[in-house]
Motif scaffolding. Structure first.
Motif, mmCIF file in Angstrom:
data_model
loop_
_atom_site.group_PDB
_atom_site.id
_atom_site.type_symbol
_atom_site.label_atom_id
_atom_site.label_comp_id
_atom_site.label_asym_id
_atom_site.label_seq_id
_atom_site.Cartn_x
_atom_site.Cartn_y
_atom_site.Cartn_z
ATOM 1 N N PRO A 71 2.582 -5.840 -5.948
ATOM 2 C CA PRO A 71 2.128 -6.869 -5.043
ATOM 3 C C PRO A 71 2.279 -6.120 -3.561
ATOM 4 C CG PRO A 71 4.534 -6.992 -5.719
ATOM 5 C CD PRO A 71 3.925 -5.800 -6.605
ATOM 6 N N PRO A 72 1.756 -6.595 -2.627
ATOM 7 C CA PRO A 72 1.638 -6.322 -1.160
ATOM 8 C C PRO A 72 3.002 -6.144 -0.668
ATOM 9 C CG PRO A 72 0.030 -7.866 -1.701
ATOM 10 C CD PRO A 72 0.764 -7.963 -2.747
ATOM 11 N N GLU A 73 3.882 -6.942 -1.011
ATOM 12 C CA GLU A 73 5.282 -7.066 -0.344
ATOM 13 C C GLU A 73 6.021 -5.580 -0.780
ATOM 14 O OE1 GLU A 73 4.173 -9.368 -2.125
ATOM 15 O OE2 GLU A 73 3.955 -10.969 -0.864
ATOM 16 N N GLN A 74 5.901 -5.048 -1.936
ATOM 17 C CA GLN A 74 6.286 -3.887 -2.459
ATOM 18 C C GLN A 74 5.721 -2.669 -1.604
ATOM 19 O OE1 GLN A 74 6.809 -3.294 -6.603
ATOM 20 N NE2 GLN A 74 7.629 -5.213 -6.866
ATOM 21 N N LEU A 75 4.489 -3.010 -1.441
ATOM 22 C CA LEU A 75 3.922 -1.764 -0.587
ATOM 23 C C LEU A 75 4.147 -1.985 0.670
ATOM 24 C CD1 LEU A 75 0.081 -2.354 -1.822
ATOM 25 C CD2 LEU A 75 1.504 -0.502 -2.359
ATOM 26 N N VAL A 76 4.537 -3.014 1.640
ATOM 27 C CA VAL A 76 4.867 -2.865 2.833
ATOM 28 C C VAL A 76 6.294 -2.166 2.953
ATOM 29 C CG1 VAL A 76 5.671 -4.438 4.589
ATOM 30 C CG2 VAL A 76 3.368 -5.115 3.534
ATOM 31 N N GLY A 77 7.017 -2.747 1.828
ATOM 32 C CA GLY A 77 8.476 -2.316 1.830
ATOM 33 C C GLY A 77 8.644 -0.457 1.608
ATOM 34 N N GLY A 78 7.478 -0.074 0.902
ATOM 35 C CA GLY A 78 7.615 1.531 0.498
ATOM 36 C C GLY A 78 7.054 2.077 1.708
ATOM 37 N N LEU A 79 5.994 1.528 2.471
ATOM 38 C CA LEU A 79 5.662 1.940 3.558
ATOM 39 C C LEU A 79 6.858 1.834 4.795
ATOM 40 C CD1 LEU A 79 3.304 2.835 5.435
ATOM 41 C CD2 LEU A 79 2.746 0.399 6.204
ATOM 42 N N LYS A 80 7.428 0.889 4.886
ATOM 43 C CA LYS A 80 8.674 0.836 5.715
ATOM 44 C C LYS A 80 9.689 2.050 5.364
ATOM 45 C CE LYS A 80 8.488 -3.979 7.263
ATOM 46 N NZ LYS A 80 9.304 -5.198 7.249
ATOM 47 N N ALA A 81 9.921 2.010 4.129
ATOM 48 C CA ALA A 81 10.976 3.228 3.763
ATOM 49 C C ALA A 81 10.385 4.694 4.100
ATOM 50 C CB ALA A 81 11.097 3.066 2.086
ATOM 51 N N TYR A 82 8.991 4.634 3.815
ATOM 52 C CA TYR A 82 8.265 6.007 4.129
ATOM 53 C C TYR A 82 8.677 6.316 5.660
ATOM 54 C CZ TYR A 82 4.737 9.654 4.661
ATOM 55 O OH TYR A 82 3.864 10.727 4.939
ATOM 56 N N MET A 83 8.276 5.404 6.459
ATOM 57 C CA MET A 83 8.447 5.402 8.130
ATOM 58 C C MET A 83 9.743 5.809 8.344
ATOM 59 S SD MET A 83 5.253 5.152 9.022
ATOM 60 C CE MET A 83 5.628 5.018 10.935
ATOM 61 N N LYS A 84 10.756 4.958 7.756
ATOM 62 C CA LYS A 84 12.303 5.167 8.171
ATOM 63 C C LYS A 84 12.641 6.726 7.725
ATOM 64 C CE LYS A 84 16.806 3.272 7.438
ATOM 65 N NZ LYS A 84 17.549 2.344 6.531
ATOM 66 N N GLU A 85 12.017 7.356 6.548
ATOM 67 C CA GLU A 85 12.434 8.577 6.262
ATOM 68 C C GLU A 85 11.588 9.648 7.265
ATOM 69 O OE1 GLU A 85 13.991 11.985 4.383
ATOM 70 O OE2 GLU A 85 14.438 9.824 4.069
ATOM 71 N N MET A 86 10.564 9.353 7.807
ATOM 72 C CA MET A 86 9.804 10.136 8.886
ATOM 73 C C MET A 86 10.816 10.107 10.328
ATOM 74 S SD MET A 86 5.867 9.325 8.561
ATOM 75 C CE MET A 86 5.604 10.326 10.098
ATOM 76 N N ASP A 87 11.330 8.886 10.487
ATOM 77 C CA ASP A 87 12.078 8.673 11.623
ATOM 78 C C ASP A 87 13.404 9.524 11.526
ATOM 79 O OD1 ASP A 87 10.305 7.228 12.963
ATOM 80 O OD2 ASP A 87 11.269 5.166 12.408
ATOM 81 N N ARG A 88 13.929 9.539 10.181
ATOM 82 C CA ARG A 88 15.152 10.268 10.043
ATOM 83 C C ARG A 88 14.946 11.716 10.330
ATOM 84 N NH1 ARG A 88 16.035 8.207 5.913
ATOM 85 N NH2 ARG A 88 17.748 7.035 6.391
ATOM 86 N N GLU A 89 13.891 12.295 9.821
ATOM 87 C CA GLU A 89 13.499 13.779 10.038
ATOM 88 C C GLU A 89 13.165 13.959 11.557
ATOM 89 O OE1 GLU A 89 10.435 14.862 7.464
ATOM 90 O OE2 GLU A 89 11.664 14.339 5.872
ATOM 91 N N LEU A 90 12.407 13.192 12.106
ATOM 92 C CA LEU A 90 12.273 13.280 13.527
ATOM 93 C C LEU A 90 13.122 13.284 14.438
ATOM 94 C CD1 LEU A 90 8.632 11.518 13.906
ATOM 95 C CD2 LEU A 90 8.944 13.814 14.117
ATOM 96 N N ALA A 91 14.233 12.568 14.071
ATOM 97 C CA ALA A 91 15.589 11.977 15.130
ATOM 98 C C ALA A 91 16.262 13.540 15.399
ATOM 99 C CB ALA A 91 16.338 11.094 14.582
ATOM 100 N N GLN A 92 16.166 14.572 14.304
ATOM 101 C CA GLN A 92 17.030 15.792 14.522
ATOM 102 C C GLN A 92 15.949 16.859 15.146
ATOM 103 O OE1 GLN A 92 17.847 17.148 10.855
ATOM 104 N NE2 GLN A 92 19.045 15.064 10.095
#
Length: 632
Positions: A528-549
């Protein structure tokens, strides 16, 4: 087609036209207007010193779709105030004669609209503005397209013809009256006329040949021609000044008070010039109290001498014939009715001075037929010298009691005065110098920039929002997700040669691609679209964690978290590593980073013009000096 027949105008000229509104008696109204307007404007124009040419309105017969009208082209030179004075005169003529409509344009097209560029309707531009802007009954009228489209007025609608416009103005002019802000902008530009013309005059003492003083007494308009001859001189024209002057020798000089415009005076004063020794003109020391008068007289003498050196000396003495016809008699009678001579006794010195000015204006603006060639300034000067007696003793007596000359401190402008002029042109007021009254709201800066970025630009450029509350940024999550899925998702696209090489290197095959495509299709159907949005947010959060360093993450400012917040308590209870990770992943403060970058760029401008100040001023925001920003 009418635009194709119009000749192109030079940069320093404007074209004016007075047309009679549709109806019976239009041509008779034009003839009556020509005589009445001449007499009513003569007291105002007789004392006017034009930069290049005066306003001349000639009768133009009907030609094609263009009806009969009064029109002419005037070269105003470097003095743009002459151009706007003509606009004022035509507006007043259209007010006094309600049946007339005036149109004015120059090499920029309908330049009246430039003054109100911020308030023009969207459909109006330079390409479709021809024959749409008229002065009628003293007010500005704009003719829109007569067939509106579904989105409003069509910008590509053909321009109307002059007869069509005159018919519309004569039947329902109230429908085409320009909007109040547009008319207010034009009124502001014309504010102060005609008094502004007298205020722009400058009287200065000049030590010049007596022949020039006598010529200027009879024809003040020749002053502009002499200044232009000196100001635009070339080495070839200066040959006449490398020998003793033939027409205006230096031996017969007198002190006289000469009336310039400020533009002519500045052109004469600001040029550095050393006369040739063979000319007979020498200057005293700069410390001499009459040095400026000697310098001005020397420059004027060079200008008049160059004009006379180019004379063909075949000019007939048409002055007597011009001033003896019935038109001159009606003109003189109109002047007396308007109390032009101010009760002076006929034959007195003041009466003769005013009479000479009226004769000068009559010959310039009225008496020259269209079919004959105008007399050159050099021919006029030589003709006047032949017919005018010169009394040196009288000039010397007048020089002993000359009135004081005007102060020329207006030539020097301070930076503060220049800022005041620029802010008045932008219709703004100077900021207060009191620090308590200066309130620079940085939130307004951020909101204005976000409103500007949210605007949709076109090939004509970006529009500046006048208010930060005009529109808000909207974000549709579903549309963004679908667009991102189309970019990163399962749509198969053709691969280039590099992609094929990589597939062979890593052992990818077409069967693998088909399996992946089938799996992706099944996943799209089930997830469903809600899971896609959740996966996208998790993906963006992982990118933020890597860029923060990295240095990229450290270059942004994040929101400050309070010590007593729930997030801080949770981080402390979970351990030091989790607290450090939470600090690294603090959300970025977009507004703070935007304002900080803007202020840093503004400070780097060092008080000069730059992208930050230009954008913010266009948004109606003025930042303080960079030193004040640093202190705050």
């Amino acid at each position: 087609m009418e635009a194709l027949r119009r000749p192109a105008l030079p940069e320093d000229a404007l074209r004016s036209r007075l047309s009679a509104a549709a109806g019976p008696g239009g041509e008779a109204l034009l003839r009556r207007c020509a005589e009445l307007a001449l007499g009513r404007s003569a007291p105002l124009l007789a004392a006017c010193v034009w930069q290049r040419q005066p306003l001349r309105l000639r009768s133009v017969p009907r030609r094609g779709e263009t009806p009969a009208h009064l029109g002419g082209t005037t070269v105003f030179g470097d003095n743009v105030e002459d151009e706007w004075f003509i606009v004022y005169l035509l507006r007043e003529i259209s007010r006094e004669f309600p049946g007339l409509a005036a149109s004015i344009d120059d090499n920029d097209g309908e330049f009246l609209l430039i003054e109100a560029a911020d308030f023009l309707p969207k459909w109006l531009n330079a390409e479709n503005s021809e024959n749409r802007v008229f002065l009628y009954k003293g007010e500005l009228h704009i003719i829109p397209p007569q067939e509106p489209s579904e989105q409003g007025w069509a910008p590509s609608a053909p321009c109307p013809t002059v007869p069509q416009v005159l018919a519309l103005l004569s039947t329902r002019p109230e429908e085409f009256l320009a909007a109040e802000p547009i008319r207010a902008a034009l009124d502001k530009r014309l504010h102060g006329y005609p008094e502004k013309i007298q205020a722009s005059l400058h009287r200065a003492r000049c030590f010049l040949p007596a022949g020039i003083a006598a010529v200027l007494r009879l024809r003040p308009s020749l002053l502009a021609a002499a200044v232009q001859a000196f100001y635009l001189r070339d080495p070839g024209e200066l040959r006449a000044c490398r020998r003793p002057f033939r027409t205006f020798p230096a031996e017969q000089r007198v002190m006289a008070l000469v009336t310039f415009t400020r533009c002519l005076y500045a052109q004469l004063v600001q040029q550095q010039f050393v006369p040739d020794r063979r000319s007979g003109y020498t200057l005293p020391a700069p410390s001499h109290p009459q040095y400026r008068a000697h310098e001005l007289g020397m420059k004027l003498a060079h200008g008049f001498e160059m004009l006379c050196s180019k004379s063909s000396k075949v000019a007939p003495d048409a002055r007597r014939n011009v001033l003896s016809g019935p038109l001159w008699e009606r003109f003189l009678r109109s002047l007396k009715e308007k109390d032009y001579f101010k009760g002076e006794m006929e034959g007195s010195a003041k009466y003769l001075e005013l009479l000479h000015m009226a004769e000068d204006h009559f010959q310039q603006c009225v008496a020259v037929p269209e079919s004959c060639d105008e007399m050159s300034p050099g021919d006029e000067i030589l003709t006047l010298l032949e017919t005018t007696p010169i009394d040196l003793k009288e000039f010397e007596r007048e020089a002993a009691c000359l009135p004081p000359e005007d102060d020329d401190s207006w030539l020097d402008i301070t930076p503060d005065a220049l800022d005041q002029v620029l802010k008045e042109a932008r219709n703004e007021s100077l900021p207060s110098t009191d620090e308590e009254e200066q309130n620079y709201d940085l939130e307004t800066v951020a909101e204005s920039m976000k409103a500007f970025v949210s605007k949709v630009s076109t090939h004509e450029g970006a529009e500046m929002p006048w208010s930060s509350d005009e529109s808000h940024v909207t974000f549709d999550v579903d549309s963004f997700t679908k667009a991102l899925d189309r970019i990163l998702g399962a749509d198969s696209e053709e691969l280039d040669s590099d992609d094929l090489d990589e597939e062979e290197e890593f052992g990818f095959s077409d069967e693998d691609d088909e399996d992946l495509d089938a799996g992706n299709q099944r996943q799209e159907q089930k997830v469903p679209p809600e899971q896609l949005v959740g996966g996208l947010k998790a993906y963006m959060k992982e990118m933020d964690r890597e860029l923060a360093q990295t240095n990229v993450g450290k270059s942004f400012s994040g929101h400050r978290r309070g010590a007593g917040s729930v997030g801080a308590a949770t981080s402390e209870s979970a351990g030091p590593d989790c607290g450090a990770e939470a600090a690294e992943l603090a959300p970025v403060d977009v507004d703070m980073n935007l304002v900080a970058n803007l202020l840093e760029s503004y400070s780097a401008q060092a008080g000069l013009a730059g992208p930050t100040s230009n954008i913010l001023q266009s948004l109606g925001l003025d930042l303080p000096e960079s030193t004040e920003l640093t202190g705050s």
